[in-house]
Scaffold this active site. Structure first.
Site, PDB file in Angstrom:
ATOM      1  CG  HIS A 129      -1.999   0.973   1.406  1.00 21.25           C
ATOM      2  ND1 HIS A 129      -1.540   2.337   1.823  1.00 21.25           N
ATOM      3  CD2 HIS A 129      -3.077   1.041   1.198  1.00 21.25           C
ATOM      4  CE1 HIS A 129      -2.757   3.048   1.992  1.00 21.25           C
ATOM      5  NE2 HIS A 129      -3.622   2.120   1.541  1.00 21.25           N
ATOM      6  CG  ASP A 206       0.436  -2.302   6.438  1.00 21.73           C
ATOM      7  OD1 ASP A 206      -0.676  -2.616   7.018  1.00 21.73           O
ATOM      8  OD2 ASP A 206       0.333  -1.595   5.486  1.00 21.73           O
ATOM      9  CD  GLN A 209      -6.815  -4.416   3.706  1.00 18.57           C
ATOM     10  OE1 GLN A 209      -7.845  -5.359   3.912  1.00 18.57           O
ATOM     11  NE2 GLN A 209      -7.169  -3.175   3.606  1.00 18.57           N
ATOM     12  CE  LYS A 232      -7.595  -0.456   6.037  1.00 20.68           C
ATOM     13  NZ  LYS A 232      -8.226  -0.132   4.831  1.00 20.68           N
ATOM     14  CB  CYS A 370      -3.608   3.201  -1.588  1.00 16.91           C
ATOM     15  SG  CYS A 370      -4.591   4.621  -1.340  1.00 16.91           S
TER      16      CYS A 370
HETATM   17  C1  LIG Z   1      -2.494  -2.849   3.783  1.00 14.82           C
HETATM   18  C2  LIG Z   1      -2.696  -1.291   4.055  1.00 14.82           C
HETATM   19  N1  LIG Z   1      -1.776  -0.493   4.828  1.00 14.82           N
HETATM   20  C3  LIG Z   1      -2.150   0.712   5.318  1.00 14.82           C
HETATM   21  C4  LIG Z   1      -3.458   1.252   4.959  1.00 14.82           C
HETATM   22  C5  LIG Z   1      -3.693   2.531   5.565  1.00 14.82           C
HETATM   23  O1  LIG Z   1      -4.474   2.450   6.723  1.00 14.82           O
HETATM   24  P1  LIG Z   1      -5.064   3.781   7.204  1.00 14.82           P
HETATM   25  O2  LIG Z   1      -5.813   4.540   6.002  1.00 14.82           O
HETATM   26  O3  LIG Z   1      -6.051   3.264   8.221  1.00 14.82           O
HETATM   27  O4  LIG Z   1      -3.961   4.501   8.078  1.00 14.82           O
HETATM   28  C6  LIG Z   1      -4.344   0.372   4.280  1.00 14.82           C
HETATM   29  C7  LIG Z   1      -5.598   0.960   4.014  1.00 14.82           C
HETATM   30  O5  LIG Z   1      -6.425   0.621   3.258  1.00 14.82           O
HETATM   31  C8  LIG Z   1      -4.172  -0.902   4.017  1.00 14.82           C
HETATM   32  O6  LIG Z   1      -4.895  -1.454   3.355  1.00 14.82           O
END
Ligand SMILES: Cc1ncc(COP(=O)(O)O)c(C=O)c1O
Length: 412
Positions: A129, A206, A209, A232, A370
Site C-alpha cells: 500500500h 503492516d 488487512q 478495518k 493505493c
Molecule cells: C495494507 C494497508 N496498509 C495501510 C493502510 C492505511 O490504513 P489507514 O488509512 O487506516 O492508516 C491500508 C488502508 O487501506 C491498507 O490496506
C-alpha cells in the site's frame, strides 16, 4: 459483551442484526456492502461503547484527579490491555495507540531516520500500500539509505528467491504487508521475518488487512513491529495500534513533542515519559481507543477461526461464480488469500462497473487501491475489488454476480 448469539455455529443472520447499517437501502435497493477492505461496518455494541463514553464519562485522561477523568483513564488503559492481549504482546507498554496504520508506520520511519546510515538498505515488497512505500522513500531521502523491492509473481505472491538475494548485512529493515489490500494475498511472514533476522534486520509487518481476518500473535511471529487500523476491524476511524518490541521502542526517539509524552520540561531541557506515553503526545482519541477495545471484544466473541472459515467459504463461492463470466480476469490467485477479489472484465473500465452496480445498491471499491505499483505490474489502471466480511452472505454474492453481469451487458 453480548453478541447476537455467541457463535459456536456461525449464525450470520443473527450477526447481521448487530449491524444497523446493513438494513439500510441504497438507491432503493438493500445495501450489499463489499468494500470491507477499505473500512468495515460497526456493530451496535461498538456504537453503544461510543455513546456510553460521551453520555457518561467524557473527560481528558491521565491528568485529572476527578472521577470522570479517572473513569476515562481506566477505560482507555483497559482498552490498551485488550489490544495487548489480542495480539499477545508481552507488555502493555509495547502497545502505542495511534491514529491508524499510516500514523504508526510514519512513527517508526521517522524514528529510524536517526538510526539509519547512508547506503544501508531497506526492503519493501512490490505488493505494498502507498502508506508502506512513501514513508520509506522519505526516510531514504533523509538518510541516504537505499530502498530495495521484493518483486511479485503473476499470481500476486512475492518472489521469495529474489527476497533472499536482496538480503545482506546492509539490510537494516524489512517492511511488508501481512496481507495485500489490492489482491488479498497472505504473505509468508514467518519466513520473511526469520530470513530478515538472520542478517540482523528488523521487520515491520503492516497488519491493516490481516487483522480483520487473522489473529496475529506478535510474540510467536517474533516480529519487531506490527501495525493495524481499528476501522478495518469493526472499530471506529481515527485509531489504530503500533506494537513494537520494548527494545526497539526504547531505541526510537519520540515522533511528536507535546503534552503527555514528557517527564519534565524546562526551557533548558526536557526529559521524556516512559513507554507508551513517549509516543503518545497530546490528547489521544480517547473514545476511539475505548471503542477499539469494544470492537476486539466483539470479534473475539464471534471467534477468529469461525470468521476465517466462513469468509473462506464466501471467497470460494464468489470466485467460482465470477469466473463463469466470460472475459473476467481475477488478479491475485494465491492459494493463501483473505476474502478479497480484484478483477476486470475485458477492457471495461473498473469505475464504470463500480458506478453501475452502485445503482443496484452494491458497494465495491474501484481504482488502484493505493497500490499503484501492483496495477503497473499488471499494466492496468485499476480493478474492481470486492472484499467480504463475516457479516456478508452468499445471497448477497448472488445479487452482486447478477449486477456485474448486467453491468457487463450494458458496457460491452
Ligand atoms: C495494507 C494497508 N496498509 C495501510 C493502510 C492505511 O490504513 P489507514 O488509512 O487506516 O492508516 C491500508 C488502508 O487501506 C491498507 O490496506
Amino acid at each position: 459483551m453480548k453478541v447476537a448469539s455467541t457463535k459456536v455455529n456461525f449464525d450470520v443472520e443473527s450477526i447481521r442484526k448487530d449491524f444497523p447499517i446493513l438494513s439500510r437501502e441504497v438507491n432503493g435497493k438493500p445495501l450489499v456492502y463489499f468494500d470491507n477492505a477499505a473500512t468495515s461496518q460497526t456493530p451496535q455494541q461498538v456504537i453503544d461503547a461510543i455513546v456510553d463514553y460521551y453520555s457518561r464519562y467524557n473527560a481528558n485522561i491521565h491528568r485529572g484527579v476527578h472521577t470522570l477523568s479517572q473513569e476515562a483513564t481506566d477505560a482507555y488503559e483497559q482498552a490498551r490491555i485488550k489490544v495487548q492481549k489480542h495480539f499477545n504482546a508481552d507488555k502493555s507498554h509495547e502497545i502505542i495507540l495511534t491514529s491508524g496504520t499510516t500514523h504508526a508506520i510514519n512513527l517508526v520511519a521517522s524514528g529510524f531516520s536517526s538510526l539509519l546510515k547512508e547506503n544501508e538498505e531497506i526492503i519493501v515488497s512490490a505488493l505494498e500500500h502507498h502508506s508502506n512505500i512513501v514513508p520509506w522513500q522519505m526516510l531514504c531521502e533523509k538518510t541516504g539509505a537505499k530502498l530495495k523491492v521484493i518483486p511479485m509473481n503473476d499470481n500476486g505472491t512475492l518472489n521469495m528467491e529474489e527476497y533472499e538475494k536482496l538480503l545482506s548485512e546492509k539490510t537494516k529493515l524489512v517492511f511488508v504487508n501481512h496481507v495485500s489490500n489490492a489482491l488479498g494475498t497472505i504473505n509468508p511472514v514467518e519466513e520473511i521475518i526469520r530470513k530478515a533476522h538472520n542478517v540482523g534486520a528488523a521487520v515491520l509487518l503492516d497488519g491493516a488487512q490481516a487483522a480483520p481476518h487473522i489473529k496475529a500473535n506478535v510474540q510467536e511471529l517474533d516480529v519487531d513491529f506490527y501495525v493495524v487500523s481499528a476501522h478495518k476491524m469493526c472499530g471506529p476511524t481515527g485509531v489504530g495500534m503500533l506494537y513494537g518490541k520494548e527494545e526497539w521502542l526504547k531505541k526510537l526517539p519520540p515522533y511528536q513533542g507535546g503534552g503527555e509524552m514528557i517527564a519534565t520540561v524546562t526551557f533548558e531541557n526536557t526529559t521524556y515519559a516512559d513507554l507508551p506515553h513517549k509516543f503518545e503526545a497530546g490528547t489521544p482519541d480517547i473514545c476511539g481507543g475505548i471503542a477499539f477495545g469494544a470492537a476486539l471484544d466483539y470479534m473475539n466473541a464471534i471467534g477468529f477461526e469461525n470468521i476465517a472459515t466462513y469468509e473462506h467459504e464466501l471467497l470460494e463461492y464468489a470466485t467460482e461464480k465470477l469466473l463463469e463470466i466470460e472475459g473476467l480476469r481475477i488478479y491475485g490467485t494465491s492459494a493463501e488469500k483473505t476474502a478479497v477479489i480484484s478483477f476486470n472484465i475485458g477492457d471495461i473500465h473498473p469505475y464504470d462497473i463500480g458506478t453501475i452496480i452502485d445503482k443496484l445498491g452494491i458497494a465495491v471499491r474501484t481504482g488502484h487501491h493505493c497500490a499503484q505499483p501492483v496495477m503497473d505490474y499488471y499494466k492496468i489502471p485499476g480493478t474492481v475489488r470486492a472484499s467480504f466480511s463475516f457479516y456478508n452472505t452468499k445471497e448477497e454474492i448472488d445479487k452482486f454476480i447478477e449486477a456485474v453481469k448486467r453491468a457487463k451487458t450494458m458496457l460491452s
